[in-house]
Design an enzyme around this catalytic site. Sequence first.
Site, PDB file in Angstrom:
ATOM      1  N   GLU A  47       1.190  -1.067  -0.099  1.00  0.00           N
ATOM      2  CA  GLU A  47       0.065  -0.469   0.060  1.00  0.00           C
ATOM      3  C   GLU A  47       0.960   1.068   0.352  1.00  0.00           C
ATOM      4  O   GLU A  47       1.875   1.205   0.804  1.00  0.00           O
ATOM      5  CB  GLU A  47      -1.267   0.144   1.624  1.00  0.00           C
ATOM      6  CG  GLU A  47      -1.124   1.135   1.310  1.00  0.00           C
ATOM      7  CD  GLU A  47      -2.159   1.577   3.096  1.00  0.00           C
ATOM      8  OE1 GLU A  47      -1.403   0.746   3.916  1.00  0.00           O
ATOM      9  OE2 GLU A  47      -3.455   1.303   3.784  1.00  0.00           O
ATOM     10  N   ASN A 115      -6.881   6.220  -1.430  1.00  0.00           N
ATOM     11  CA  ASN A 115      -5.503   5.425  -1.152  1.00  0.00           C
ATOM     12  C   ASN A 115      -6.495   4.082  -2.508  1.00  0.00           C
ATOM     13  O   ASN A 115      -6.698   3.565  -2.448  1.00  0.00           O
ATOM     14  CB  ASN A 115      -5.728   4.595  -0.110  1.00  0.00           C
ATOM     15  CG  ASN A 115      -4.678   4.135   0.754  1.00  0.00           C
ATOM     16  OD1 ASN A 115      -4.128   3.661  -0.399  1.00  0.00           O
ATOM     17  ND2 ASN A 115      -4.387   3.689   1.781  1.00  0.00           N
ATOM     18  N   LYS A 132      -9.249   2.227  -1.916  1.00  0.00           N
ATOM     19  CA  LYS A 132      -9.792   1.208  -0.667  1.00  0.00           C
ATOM     20  C   LYS A 132     -11.115   2.286   0.516  1.00  0.00           C
ATOM     21  O   LYS A 132     -11.342   3.054  -0.298  1.00  0.00           O
ATOM     22  CB  LYS A 132      -8.812   2.236  -0.030  1.00  0.00           C
ATOM     23  CG  LYS A 132      -8.618   1.592   1.628  1.00  0.00           C
ATOM     24  CD  LYS A 132      -7.110   1.765   2.549  1.00  0.00           C
ATOM     25  CE  LYS A 132      -6.978   1.093   3.798  1.00  0.00           C
ATOM     26  NZ  LYS A 132      -5.725   1.780   4.101  1.00  0.00           N
ATOM     27  N   GLU A 151      -5.622   8.256   7.774  1.00  0.00           N
ATOM     28  CA  GLU A 151      -6.593   8.710   6.300  1.00  0.00           C
ATOM     29  C   GLU A 151      -7.857   9.097   6.078  1.00  0.00           C
ATOM     30  O   GLU A 151      -8.253   9.763   5.152  1.00  0.00           O
ATOM     31  CB  GLU A 151      -6.865   6.858   6.380  1.00  0.00           C
ATOM     32  CG  GLU A 151      -5.025   6.137   6.146  1.00  0.00           C
ATOM     33  CD  GLU A 151      -4.896   4.996   5.893  1.00  0.00           C
ATOM     34  OE1 GLU A 151      -5.702   4.430   4.365  1.00  0.00           O
ATOM     35  OE2 GLU A 151      -4.529   3.807   6.543  1.00  0.00           O
ATOM     36  N   CYS A 182      -5.147  -2.968   2.661  1.00  0.00           N
ATOM     37  CA  CYS A 182      -4.683  -2.930   4.544  1.00  0.00           C
ATOM     38  C   CYS A 182      -5.555  -3.932   4.994  1.00  0.00           C
ATOM     39  O   CYS A 182      -5.884  -4.264   5.215  1.00  0.00           O
ATOM     40  CB  CYS A 182      -3.441  -1.576   4.372  1.00  0.00           C
ATOM     41  SG  CYS A 182      -2.904  -1.756   6.257  1.00  0.00           S
ATOM     42  N   ASN A 207       0.612  -0.897   5.164  1.00  0.00           N
ATOM     43  CA  ASN A 207       1.208  -0.782   6.184  1.00  0.00           C
ATOM     44  C   ASN A 207       0.631  -0.657   7.543  1.00  0.00           C
ATOM     45  O   ASN A 207      -0.268   0.756   7.501  1.00  0.00           O
ATOM     46  CB  ASN A 207       1.223   1.802   5.614  1.00  0.00           C
ATOM     47  CG  ASN A 207       1.713   1.411   4.336  1.00  0.00           C
ATOM     48  OD1 ASN A 207       3.296   1.537   4.958  1.00  0.00           O
ATOM     49  ND2 ASN A 207       1.858   1.425   3.561  1.00  0.00           N
TER      50      ASN A 207
END
Length: 331
Positions: A47, A115, A132, A151, A182, A207
């Site tokens: 990621e 993302n 994401k 995020e 993730c 991550n």
Amino acid sequence: MSRIITVAAAQLGPIQKTEPRSSAVARMIRLLERAHRRGVELVVFPELALTTFFPRHYHADIAEADHWFETAMPSAETAPLFEAARRYGIGFHLGYAELTREADETGIVRTRRFNTAILVGPEGDILLKYRKVHLPGHAEYEPRRTVQHLEKRYFEVGNLGFPVIRAPMGTLDGLNLGMLICNDRRWPEAWRVLGLQSVELVALGYNTPSLNMEGGGFEAHHLRVFHSHLSIQAGCYQNACFAVATAKAGVEDGAELFGHSIIVNPHGEIIAMAASWDDELITADCDLDMCRLGRTTIFAFDRHRRPETYRRIVDQVGAVEPPVWRKAEPR
Ligand code: CDT
């Protein structure tokens, strides 16, 4: 004829805040070269693989973080990665921060940030894009945290669903490939949506900090790794697919990411695992015919699923309290 594909998780060690994309790309190309020597046909990178995990850094003005984002793919900086992969005939999965101008659900064209991960085929075409869905962390600066996880500040929730595509890869004329990013790996709903599209291999980058800073109490380091593996192994078993799960690892901008990249088979077994917190390539031969057992027996969805009883899964977000049991009054 069996359908075997050789895959790799290309784990990256830390990328510090000052490290330019050109250096990260050069490291990825070295891993691709290693993959080529080992006969790999598909490489999965982490990621946000081109930069440090920047959501740990707060900018009051979100636009100040735009330099962490890509506005084109490939770009001048990532083109060498695409060229190297094409030269070797290797497909790859790459996670990055995407900045785009496109219409939102109301039709207004505006700047949007996601993302994102892409699947690139062995001839260099972008075959699939995923944005994401499950964004962890918070949107505002939290002083009690020693490391931020912003995020929810920098990204919108992905708007492409959980797509799966039958992609040409290596000697295979088609591999049913889907992607997660993730935190998505912890949500069985996401896996099942992929499973319902006959996914054979899930590519996912992550991550994950070694410390849980969410404020819910102490979580031991080994449990952080255990829960990551547990989620991926369960997702593979319950959806009869392989997964290549690739970490960014090590101490990045002073914050530790736990690594432990793995490749998992449809029985839920780990068949390869990274041992370092550095750039490291782990590989496995995946016989896609192994997906058949689960999907024709215990997880034969068409025979055993009962969607009429799953209404809550899509109608409800948070949990509700159950009714309190009360002893029936004697008549
Ligand atoms: N990158 C990412 O999604 N990491 C999360 C940790 C979030 S802790 C706020 C994960 O689930 O691994």
